[in-house]
Design an enzyme around this catalytic site. Structure first.
Site, PDB file in Angstrom:
ATOM      1  N   TYR A 235     -43.944  38.618  -9.288  1.00  0.00           N
ATOM      2  CA  TYR A 235     -42.976  37.541  -9.807  1.00  0.00           C
ATOM      3  C   TYR A 235     -43.481  36.253  -8.684  1.00  0.00           C
ATOM      4  CZ  TYR A 235     -40.027  39.475  -5.994  1.00  0.00           C
ATOM      5  OH  TYR A 235     -39.978  40.878  -4.913  1.00  0.00           O
ATOM      6  N   ARG A 384     -39.820  26.382   3.350  1.00  0.00           N
ATOM      7  CA  ARG A 384     -40.861  27.136   3.574  1.00  0.00           C
ATOM      8  C   ARG A 384     -41.972  25.699   2.217  1.00  0.00           C
ATOM      9  NH1 ARG A 384     -41.180  33.250   2.020  1.00  0.00           N
ATOM     10  NH2 ARG A 384     -40.502  31.951   0.063  1.00  0.00           N
TER      11      ARG A 384
END
Ligand SMILES: *Cc1c(COP(=O)(O)O)cnc(C)c1O
Length: 410
Positions: A235, A384
């Site tokens: 995913y 991130r």
């Protein structure tokens, strides 16, 4: 703003125009949605492809709705392995018959780690690192408790990862299994997997790699590197959709002896005989336990096909260009504001994402999400930037980093 800063910012249009994978972005849903101006989290949940809408629709109407229970005999029973083989060819560097789809990464890690340890029963230690993804650490703690084994922890630099020297110091005559992430989930550090396999094997251990952050972003050569076992998510860079099943790789030399601990009917030899006693199926099928999620395997096929078509080397080239551009903007616009780079600056040891640190980033991330700029926050204070090569534009990198700068400037 200085002249050089504006030059770097202005380059995004030029970089997009010169990007050989530029047209791939149009194959994804939502890339023209103005309410999200920068999606920088495709490594947590990849965008859906437009082709998957068609494929899921066709599955419902023709396969499930039309074939009903006959679908199992006609296609679904073999699907975990046919998709596994397609993934292996496009992105794992693995020959067929060693890869299957099913369960979550967590469950597959458990099954492969237990099966691997059963192949090395005289030995007493599992080597892992402090900065591996939580699920990997937790389930190895559980396994060590179940089997009365010792965990040997490698202490890593949070901005880097497990080097050959650190690994060589940790393995020894007691090492049964080494479990490492190929690309570190926080720093993006890219392990030298061939070296890790060599060091592990020289010590007499087996290597299990977590590929969640590398599959679909960096080229993999599992067969030639000598990796024994691997698992990964579908995913993230494979865009299989929320909770889509993971994949497992078992090196062919282990397949005859490998037995995983969740003995279910679907992984038994001749499952439809409903016979007494468990006998593992031949080959990679033995990794399967119960009925797999066929529905969950539909969407990933479109991204596997896309990677096969453009080639993983082209994906990696774009990925490096995206992270290099992000770092260039970070150095110019964010480092002067107190932001620190928490990822390797050398692209040869960096995967597809970049982490930057600042004490305020938790609050900054929440405000960015409200504005449609979507990176990920990673404790203790990292943003991130996940730059999924097939669906992320250089302009999104520019928009995202400008938004971080503007927020820090208040
Ligand atoms: C995302 C991720 C996982 C996720 O595991 P699930 O079982 O799918 O929740 C595991 N390991 C790593 C390194 C990850 O990045």
């Amino acid at each position: 703003m200085t002249h050089t800063q504006s030059l770097a910012l202005e380059r995004s249009a030029e970089l997009d125009a010169a990007d050989p994978l530029r047209s791939c972005r149009d194959l994804f849903l939502g890339t023209d949605d103005d309410s999200v101006s920068a999606y920088l989290d495709g490594n947590s949940l990849g965008r859906p492809t437009k082709a998957s809408v068609e494929r899921i629709n066709a599955f419902m109407i023709e396969s499930w709705g039309g074939r009903l229970i006959r679908g199992w005999d006609e296609q679904w029973f073999d699907l975990p392995i046919t998709i596994g083989d397609a993934l292996a060819a496009a992105a794992l560097g693995a020959a067929e018959g060693q890869t299957t789809i099913g369960d979550s990464t967590t469950v597959l890690l458990y099954k492969l780690a237990r099966g691997a340890l059963a192949l090395n029963p005289e030995r007493t230690e599992i080597v892992l690192d402090r900065d591996n993804f939580p699920t990997d650490r937790y389930l190895l703690e559980a396994i060590a408790g179940e089997l009365n084994l010792t965990l040997r922890w490698i202490e890593t630099d949070r901005r880097g990862g497990v080097t050959g020297d650190l690994l060589a110091d940790a393995v020894g005559e007691n090492t049964a299994l080494v479990v490492l992430s190929h690309v570190a989930y926080r720093s993006g550090y890219l392990l030298d997997a061939a070296e890790a396999a060599r060091i592990t094997h020289e010590a007499g251990g087996l290597l299990l790699l977590d590929l969640c952050h590398s599959v679909g972003s960096v080229p993999l050569e599992l067969d030639s590197w000598g990796v024994d076992f691997a698992v990964g998510c579908t995913y993230k860079y494979l865009n299989g959709g929320p909770g889509s099943p993971a994949f497992a790789y078992v090196r062919h030399i282990h397949l005859d002896e490998f037995v995983q601990p969740i003995w279910g009917w679907m992984g038994r030899a001749e499952p439809f005989e409903m016979a007494q006693g468990y006998v593992p199926a031949q080959g990679i099928r033995r990794v399967i336990s119960g009925t797999p999620s066929v529905f969950g395997m539909i969407a990933m096929q479109d991204t596997i096909e896309m990677i096969a078509e453009v080639g993983i080397d082209a994906v990696r080239a774009k990925s490096i260009a995206l992270t290099e551009y992000a770092l260039e903007l970070v150095r110019e616009l964010l480092v002067p504001l107190g932001v620190a780079i928490a990822s390797p600056e050398d692209s040869t040891v960096r995967g597809g994402h970049v982490t930057i640190d600042h004490p305020d980033f938790k609050a900054v991330t929440a405000r960015l999400w409200e504005k449609g700029v979507i990176p990920d926050y990673r404790a203790p204070h990292g943003i991130r930037l996940g730059l999924s090569p097939l669906s992320t534009s250089f302009d999104e990198v520019r928009v995202g980093i400008l938004a971080i700068r503007d927020d820090l400037l208040g």
